[in-house]
Design a protein around this motif. Structure first.
Motif, short mmCIF file in Angstrom:
data_model
loop_
_atom_site.label_atom_id
_atom_site.label_comp_id
_atom_site.label_asym_id
_atom_site.label_seq_id
_atom_site.Cartn_x
_atom_site.Cartn_y
_atom_site.Cartn_z
N THR A 458 52.75 46.12 39.04
CA THR A 458 52.21 47.51 39.01
C THR A 458 52.20 48.33 40.16
OG1 THR A 458 50.57 48.82 37.81
CG2 THR A 458 49.78 46.67 38.78
N THR A 459 52.23 49.65 40.14
CA THR A 459 51.96 50.54 41.34
C THR A 459 50.32 50.63 41.23
OG1 THR A 459 52.29 52.28 39.93
CG2 THR A 459 54.09 51.48 41.36
N ARG A 460 49.57 50.24 40.15
CA ARG A 460 48.18 50.65 40.34
C ARG A 460 47.34 49.45 40.97
NH1 ARG A 460 49.59 55.11 39.01
NH2 ARG A 460 49.57 55.97 36.96
N PRO A 461 46.37 49.72 41.73
CA PRO A 461 45.42 48.67 42.30
C PRO A 461 44.89 47.55 41.32
CG PRO A 461 44.85 50.82 43.11
CD PRO A 461 45.73 51.05 42.09
N VAL A 462 45.02 46.40 41.85
CA VAL A 462 44.56 45.44 41.05
C VAL A 462 43.35 44.65 41.61
CG1 VAL A 462 44.94 43.09 39.54
CG2 VAL A 462 46.63 44.92 39.74
N THR A 463 42.25 44.40 41.13
CA THR A 463 41.17 43.94 41.98
C THR A 463 40.87 42.55 41.46
OG1 THR A 463 39.10 44.67 40.69
CG2 THR A 463 39.99 46.13 42.77
N PHE A 464 40.09 41.55 42.01
CA PHE A 464 39.68 40.34 41.34
C PHE A 464 38.54 40.04 41.96
CE2 PHE A 464 38.87 35.68 41.14
CZ PHE A 464 39.51 35.40 39.95
N GLY A 465 37.46 39.50 41.04
CA GLY A 465 36.16 39.22 41.30
C GLY A 465 35.56 38.06 40.55
N TRP A 466 34.77 37.11 41.02
CA TRP A 466 34.18 36.11 40.26
C TRP A 466 32.83 36.54 39.95
CZ3 TRP A 466 36.95 31.99 39.38
CH2 TRP A 466 38.08 31.59 40.26
N GLY A 467 32.62 36.37 38.39
CA GLY A 467 31.43 36.64 37.97
C GLY A 467 30.37 35.31 37.98
N PRO A 468 29.14 35.87 38.27
CA PRO A 468 28.42 36.75 37.99
C PRO A 468 28.37 37.61 39.40
CG PRO A 468 26.83 35.17 38.05
CD PRO A 468 28.09 34.53 38.06
N ARG A 469 28.83 36.90 40.28
CA ARG A 469 28.46 37.64 41.74
C ARG A 469 29.07 39.12 41.85
NH1 ARG A 469 31.44 35.21 47.03
NH2 ARG A 469 33.40 36.12 46.84
N LEU A 470 30.10 39.35 41.27
CA LEU A 470 30.62 40.71 41.29
C LEU A 470 29.70 41.45 40.34
CD1 LEU A 470 31.60 41.96 38.00
CD2 LEU A 470 33.07 39.89 38.38
N LEU A 471 28.69 41.31 39.65
CA LEU A 471 27.41 42.25 39.08
C LEU A 471 26.84 42.74 40.31
CD1 LEU A 471 26.44 40.30 35.81
CD2 LEU A 471 28.19 42.14 36.13
N HIS A 472 26.67 41.90 41.32
CA HIS A 472 25.93 42.28 42.52
C HIS A 472 26.80 43.13 43.45
CE1 HIS A 472 22.43 39.78 41.29
NE2 HIS A 472 23.40 39.27 40.68
N SER A 473 27.88 43.54 43.17
CA SER A 473 28.94 43.90 44.02
C SER A 473 29.61 45.04 43.62
CB SER A 473 29.78 42.90 44.56
OG SER A 473 30.92 43.29 45.47
N THR A 474 31.07 44.83 43.05
CA THR A 474 31.88 45.96 42.57
C THR A 474 31.30 46.29 40.94
OG1 THR A 474 33.10 44.20 41.74
CG2 THR A 474 33.80 44.95 43.55
N GLY A 475 30.66 45.40 40.54
CA GLY A 475 29.86 46.14 39.31
C GLY A 475 29.34 47.39 39.18
N GLN A 476 28.71 47.95 40.32
CA GLN A 476 28.12 49.28 40.47
C GLN A 476 29.31 50.04 40.32
OE1 GLN A 476 25.33 50.92 40.42
NE2 GLN A 476 26.52 52.54 40.74
N TYR A 477 30.37 49.88 40.92
CA TYR A 477 31.34 50.91 40.94
C TYR A 477 32.08 51.14 39.69
CZ TYR A 477 35.88 53.32 42.23
OH TYR A 477 37.00 54.06 42.22
N HIS A 478 32.36 49.72 39.05
CA HIS A 478 32.87 49.64 37.70
C HIS A 478 32.31 50.57 36.81
CE1 HIS A 478 34.37 45.28 38.47
NE2 HIS A 478 35.04 46.15 39.11
N LYS A 479 30.79 50.75 36.66
CA LYS A 479 30.04 51.46 35.96
C LYS A 479 29.89 53.08 36.41
CE LYS A 479 27.55 47.62 35.15
NZ LYS A 479 28.51 46.76 35.73
#
Length: 557
Positions: A458-479
């Motif tokens: 894909t030409t779209r960005p793809v991110t990867f995160g481990w839960g639940p630590r992503l809730l304290h990180s990229t989770g803010q951006y996701h929502k």
């Protein structure tokens, strides 16, 4: 500061500390424009003076209690004698296996510090029972546990503390011997401080005027790093060298980096793809990821950090919304490169995040959407009681993998390859795909290969995160960030669970509730999400990786 020729490479901001260099015409022009505005508004002087009004009236109250990181390289030196004594006491007592129980800013900075110093530190920033069991079974008789939580109420960290207390008790360890095995880092007056002092544990108070993701050079980064054996004096020396550069405009690498991040994002390049380019600071991108995502991803805007393994990784290539950042000395063309010693980089990136927040018109010190998933998790556990969690019925099962999604999202997909096709086609222009794995970061580490496999298609960005630590990180951006994400969540069956003493849940149950809670928060905000549940983790991951390289109509070339 000279911005260099409009179409050329900007000279480095400072070669002797942190070098920030813009390398493409577009980013140089956007940075120059942003620098002019920042200088005209007097931002460097105001930020150096700790002016809490820089981010607007709505942010002033929060900012007034979150600027302590500006003085951390100097004030944190007061901690070094205490940390040295703790390290000596622990070694003398034969406690040479250091385990850190912490989430977000309490774990990401210590992980980078110890990796850069090449000293061992076992990090528990997970609720996965398999990963926790492995740590429990490793040299328990020689284990020192650092319990680190700013709020003192982090559910993951509290669970780990309870589990280790029970494990020590089962080995007959009690009294003074038990007390020496716990060191607590928390803010003054937190519930964790009170309970730790009652238990007789050593407590190191953190600076309450520093937010979690800005706390790398405070007790949250230094206590675990020092006890593991990192050279803290050098870390602070490097940071203090950089501090001298941050007062003015000329020679200010933090200002240039903040202008590049914020200015280029305003020009449409709001996806910062970070690659470790010949860098000796392994894993630094993960720390930057939390800093940028949680600082800027709110009010429907922000900068999405996309961490890739190297410059050769899929997705590290130019695109209309991409800002390519090389961490180190890049071999390939990039938009911006950042290079320098770790202590200095911590401070420069923190400064840059604050500056980028000013340019984007947001408060870089709050995280208004992080609590959503936490509240959902608590509610799910309470409502389910001792009964099953509301996982729902799968749309279909393909081999070892259950597929859960709203029917209209799956379209006509009938197998995993079809589901992944749908996800790859779904992000809108300017959107992204986020993979979130609530699995064992070590034992199920092969799941991280899914990012590259999908990004290659894909030409779209793809991110990867481990839960639940992503809730304290990229989770803010996701929502809180732009409504442009599509989400793939992966959960897995638990083979050996871990009881949490004094709580009505096990780690495995908590992990699943966290995944379901975040899924609910994303759905409530209209974010498309598919959950894949692996009946057998190893088989399911292998199946996923095979499907990721195959479209529903045949082999992907």
């Amino acid at each position: 500061m000279s911005t260099g020729p409009p179409g050329g490479t900007r000279p480095p901001a400072r070669a002797s500390s942190v070098t920030v260099q813009t390398r493409s015409t577009a980013v140089s022009e956007a940075t120059a424009q942003a620098l002019g505005k920042l200088a005209g508004d007097g931002v460097p002087g105001a930020l150096a003076a700790g002016d809490a009004t820089l981010w607007g009236p709505a942010a002033e109250r929060e900012a007034s209690t979150r600027l302590g990181w500006l003085q951390a390289p100097q004030f944190s030196r007061e901690l070094l004698p205490e940390i040295g004594e703790l390290a000596e006491r622990s070694r003398a007592g034969g406690l040479d296996h250091v385990v850190l129980a912490g989430m977000g800013g309490s774990s990401l900075a210590p992980e980078v510090i110890t990796r850069a110093a090449r000293v061992p530190l076992t990090i528990l920033d997970t609720t996965d029972p398999h990963q926790t069991s492995r740590a429990l079974g490793d040299r328990l008789d020689r284990t020192l546990v650092i319990v680190s939580s700013k709020s003192g109420a982090t559910i993951e960290t509290d669970s780990h503390r309870r589990i280790y207390e029970q494990a020590f008790a089962a080995e007959g360890i009690s009294g003074d011997s038990l007390q020496r095995r716990f060191i607590v880092v928390t803010d003054p007056g937190s519930p964790l401080e009170d309970s730790a002092r009652d238990a007789g544990y050593h407590v190191t108070q953190a600076d309450p005027y520093v937010g979690g993701r800005y706390s790398a050079l405070t007790a949250f980064g230094l206590v675990p790093g020092g006890l593991a054996g990192a050279d803290l004096s050098r870390l602070l020396d490097d940071a203090e060298d950089a501090l001298a550069d941050l007062a003015g405009v000329d020679g200010n690498p933090g200002l240039v980096l903040g202008a590049a991040l914020g200015g280029y994002a305003l020009a449409g390049h709001d996806k910062a793809v970070l690659a470790e380019a010949d860098s000796t600071i392994t894993g630094f991108g993960d720390w930057v990821e939390q800093l940028i995502a949680e600082s800027t991803g709110k009010e429907g805007r922000g900068i999405l950090p996309v961490v890739v393994q190297s410059e050769d990784s899929p997705g590290f290539s130019p695109a209309p919304d991409i800002h390519l950042i090389g961490l180190g000395a890049p071999r390939r063309p990039v938009d911006t490169s950042v290079h320098g010693p770790l202590g200095a980089q911590f401070l420069i990136w923190e400064y840059a995040a604050a500056v980028a927040g000013r340019l984007l018109g947001i408060n870089p010190f709050d995280q208004p959407n992080v609590a959503e998933s936490k509240e959902n998790t608590t509610a799910l556990l309470a409502e389910a009681g001792s009964g099953p969690l509301p996982t729902g019925r799968p749309a279909f099962v393909d081999g070892a993998v259950e597929v859960h999604a709203e029917p209209d999202l799956l379209r006509d997909a009938t197998d995993l390859a079809g589901v992944l096709d749908v996800l790859l086609w779904s992000p809108p222009e300017g959107g992204y795909l986020a993979v979130m794995a609530y699995l064992d970061r070590q034992g199920d580490g092969a799941a991280a290969k899914l990012r590259d496999a999908l990004a290659a298609r894909t030409t779209r960005p793809v991110t990867f995160g481990w839960g639940p630590r992503l809730l304290h990180s990229t989770g803010q951006y996701h929502k809180g960030g732009p409504r442009s994400g599509v989400f793939l969540q992966i959960t897995g069956a638990v083979q050996r669970d871990v009881e949490v003493p004094g709580q009505p849940f096990t780690l495995g149950r908590l992990q699943l509730a966290q995944a379901l809670g975040d899924m609910g928060a994303l759905r409530a905000r209209g974010r498309p999400i598919v959950r894949l549940h692996l009946h057998d983790r190893a088989t399911g991951i292998a199946q996923l990786l095979a499907a990721a390289s195959t479209s529903a109509t045949g082999a992907y070339a």
